[in-house]
Design a protein around this motif. Structure first.
Motif: not given
Ligand code: 6R9
Length: 679
Positions: A340, A415, A417, A442-444, A527, A550, A553
């Motif tokens: 992020t 962001v 979780e 939501y992203w990764q 994912t 998680n 976060g």
């Molecule tokens: C950007 C970030 C990714 C993992 C992802 C998921 C969880 C992130 C989320 C969410 C639900 C959201 N995740 N944002 N789940 N709603 N808005 O966090 O990247 O550290 O790689 O984590 O976090 O499980 O697969 P990262």
């Protein structure tokens, strides 16, 4: 490609649970109203090359390319790859800085920093930021760093962190940022894996009242690397401590200097004064950075992002998800040690010419009104934070929020979780006074930027739903046989096509990349999350379906924590599962089998926690460690984590499912009877 079918009949939820885009946003937003989103979405899916070309035309390219997105997700048909605008050359730092300065933003504030102590602050304009980046890139070059080399960065959230990242990007050097809360072991693993010969760090910092001995940790890490036969050329040390206010109750960390390797940042910058450091025009697929993220098999994965696709994607997602406008004061509370902080502190916002607030401290220091105090002080218009921070702050009196003026706020993003509806509504009603758009993004690390996200001027939101795919993104819910579900339902969240900003490989281990992300459901990017699609085609992320948890976060690998625990000579075997936590979302709950004659004393618990802190970092420390004379195992020797999860959750009435395959069922009874009370 056939037309993507989405229907936008929002009649399923009671009206009070659907929040329309706030009227003032709707008026001037980049994307206005759902039909506008839908039209753009259709274009992005039906004509991806034309769509992305139009977006790319808003940025600067030294050499253009007529190639668009090229990819193969199906390993049965050949190697998995993703490319975007092959043959083009550009530079992301140039696009953040020179391109914006040429548009007249030279004297606009680029970064506003606030320290751990509210009294400490500073700022740089776009021109000043460019000067710092050019100078630091010259320093890196003077240390022998060249295009394609790797530099490790281990700094607190200070202006020099984006400076170091951008300086690397300017000269085509790959940066790997390591979160300053990680241990020396974690830092060493990343330096070794990424083959970094230069490390950029600071003497130390404070997190709340706590001193962080960064230089000491960096020295330990460098020691480990040298012992492994790794060559280190230089450690660049920023003297940060001398310019910050020391918290009342804290002691200043001691700093040792190693004359062979260390050089002070300021002196190094002085020594290159006047030296030119031209922009390197990087190829589209030249790596921009490696960022390590937890892997379900233990060792962290070095996710690789490349130059042009990442640039175009972070530019557009920032522009649309936060509806970037010229007068924005944008504050993302994330640290650059996480994705992020790469995509939505550094690159995306600076590409959009925004003024970005960064904060070195924590949201509860000196007191839990810090976040709202900063919103008032900087007149923040767009705030991007994490559900875990929201849950922590919700626990305090509303007055801490309402005593601060938040009338500047327009968009609040989250962001990391899934956000629970009560936290979402608290943001909407209490923080945003029903006037702001709340966007759950939501992203990764792997996706590079938002992939499922409401657009604030277009998408009606539902608390807890990440809503609809970003432009160019085609999610699919896939069942265990690999078949994509049609219409509403629940399944494994996959992506059916590539978008420019997705990762390209796992550094040094392409087969792990293919295995982890493309082998579970051939033809799809998987994912690792589960999701539900409702009658409006809205996506609700249900959480990880693999062995990652998680915590606040941050993704942690159960296997990595287990490996740390079994390093202790008293531990024979360890099993770690995620248990629910009111603020952190989840916490690591560890079961340990001990060698004969040992018992789990408070001292041993403290030692085990310390081992995890040392090997991984404080955030991975199990909150609860339970002694397990035996672990429930199947006849084939697999630990049945679903049973341990029920015990960790304290859910006695839970249906444990089929336990007949277990070797010894009495183990379950024993673990239930000795389960420690959850604090
Ligand atoms: C950007 C970030 C990714 C993992 C992802 C998921 C969880 C992130 C989320 C969410 C639900 C959201 N995740 N944002 N789940 N709603 N808005 O966090 O990247 O550290 O790689 O984590 O976090 O499980 O697969 P990262």
């Amino acid at each position: 490609m056939s037309d993507y079918k989405v229907h936008f009949d929002l009649n399923v939820l009671p009206a009070e649970d659907i929040f329309e885009p706030p009227a003032p946003l709707l008026a001037g937003a980049h994307v206005r109203g759902l039909p506008n989103y839908y039209e753009l979405y259709k274009e992005s899916i039906n004509n991806p090359d034309r769509f992305w070309k139009t977006v790319a035309s808003q940025l600067y390219f030294e050499t253009d390319s007529d190639r668009g997105l090229e990819y193969n997700f199906d390993h049965r048909k050949g190697d998995v790859f993703i490319r975007f605008m092959s043959g083009a050359r550009s530079n992301i730092a140039y696009n953040c800085l020179e391109r914006n300065i040429a548009k007249g933003l030279g004297s606009k504030v680029a970064l506003k920093w606030e320290g751990n102590e509210p009294a400490d602050s500073s700022q740089v304009t776009y021109q000043e930021l460019l000067d710092k980046v050019v100078a630091f890139s010259a320093v890196l070059r003077s240390k022998g760093v060249r295009k394609g080399d790797t530099v490790a960065i281990y700094l607190p959230m200070i202006i020099e962190l984006p400076v170091a990242m951008l300086a690397c990007a300017r000269i085509g050097t790959i940066h790997t940022v390591v979160f300053a809360g990680f241990s020396s072991d974690s830092l060493a693993t990343r330096i070794l894996q990424a083959k970094a010969k230069v490390l950029v760090t600071a003497d130390g910092c404070f997190r709340g009242n706590k001193p962080i001995h960064l230089k000491m940790l960096a020295d330990q890490a460098v020691g480990i690397c040298l012992n492994e036969g790794h060559r280190m050329d230089s450690v660049i040390v920023l003297e940060h401590l001398k310019r910050v206010t020391v918290p009342a109750k804290a002691k200043v960390p001691e700093v040792l200097i190693n004359k062979d390797l260390d050089v002070f940042w300021d002196q190094a910058v002085d020594s290159v004064r006047g030296v030119e450091s031209p922009v390197e025009w990087n190829e589209a697929e030249d790596p921009l950075f490696i960022l390590y993220t937890s892997g379900s098999t233990g060792a962290p994965k070095g996710i690789v992002h490349t130059t042009i696709g990442y640039m175009v994607y972070t530019y557009l997602t920032t522009k649309l998800s936060f509806d970037a406008q010229p007068d924005d004061i944008y504050w993302c509370t994330a640290d650059c040690g996480w994705i992020t902080g790469h995509s939505y502190v550094t690159y995306g916002p600076l590409l959009n010419g925004m003024t970005v607030v960064i904060h070195e401290g924590v949201p509860t220091y000196p007191d839990p009104s810090r976040m709202w105090e900063m919103v008032e002080k900087y007149k923040v218009t767009k705030l991007y934070t994490a559900p875990t921070a929201v849950r922590a702050l919700m626990a305090f009196s509303k007055d801490l929020v309402t005593k601060h003026d938040r009338s500047s706020l327009k968009i609040i993003g989250t962001v990391g979780e899934p956000i629970n509806p009560s936290a979402w509504k608290w943001l909407y009603h209490v923080v945003g006074e029903d006037k702001c758009a709340v966007v759950d993004t939501y992203w990764q690390t792997e996706t590079g930027g938002h992939v499922i996200v409401p657009l604030p001027g277009a998408t009606p939101t539902k608390p807890g739903a990440a809503t609809l795919p970003f432009l160019g993104v085609e999610p699919a819910l896939v069942d265990h046989r690999g078949a994509a579900l049609e219409g509403p339902g629940e399944g494994n969240l996959c992506m059916a096509r590539a978008w420019p900003g997705m990762m390209r490989t796992v550094y040094g281990d392409h087969s792990r990349f293919v295995k982890t992300f493309f082998s579970s459901f051939p033809g799809y990017y998987f994912t690792g999350d589960g999701a539900r699609r409702d009658d409006d085609s809205y996506y609700w992320i249900t959480g990880r379906v693999d062995d990652l948890m998680n915590v606040s976060g941050h993704l942690l690998s159960t296997a990595e924590i287990e490996s740390a625990l079994v390093l202790h000579p008293d531990v024979v075997e360890a099993a770690v599962v995620a248990a629910p936590h009111d603020i952190k979302g989840q916490f690591p709950y560890a079961f340990v089998s001990l060698v004969n004659g040992k018992s789990l004393t408070d001292t041993l618990i403290a030692q085990l926690k310390a081992t995890v802190r040392e090997k991984i970092g404080a955030l991975a420390m199990p909150d609860i460690i339970q002694e397990a004379p035996g672990l429930p195992k199947t006849r084939s020797g697999k630990i049945t984590r679903r049973i341990l999860r029920k015990i960790a959750e304290g859910d006695k009435g839970a249906d444990l499912g089929d336990t007949t395959t277990l070797i010894d069922q009495s183990v379950i009874v024993q673990l239930w009877s000795t389960r420690p009370a959850v604090k």
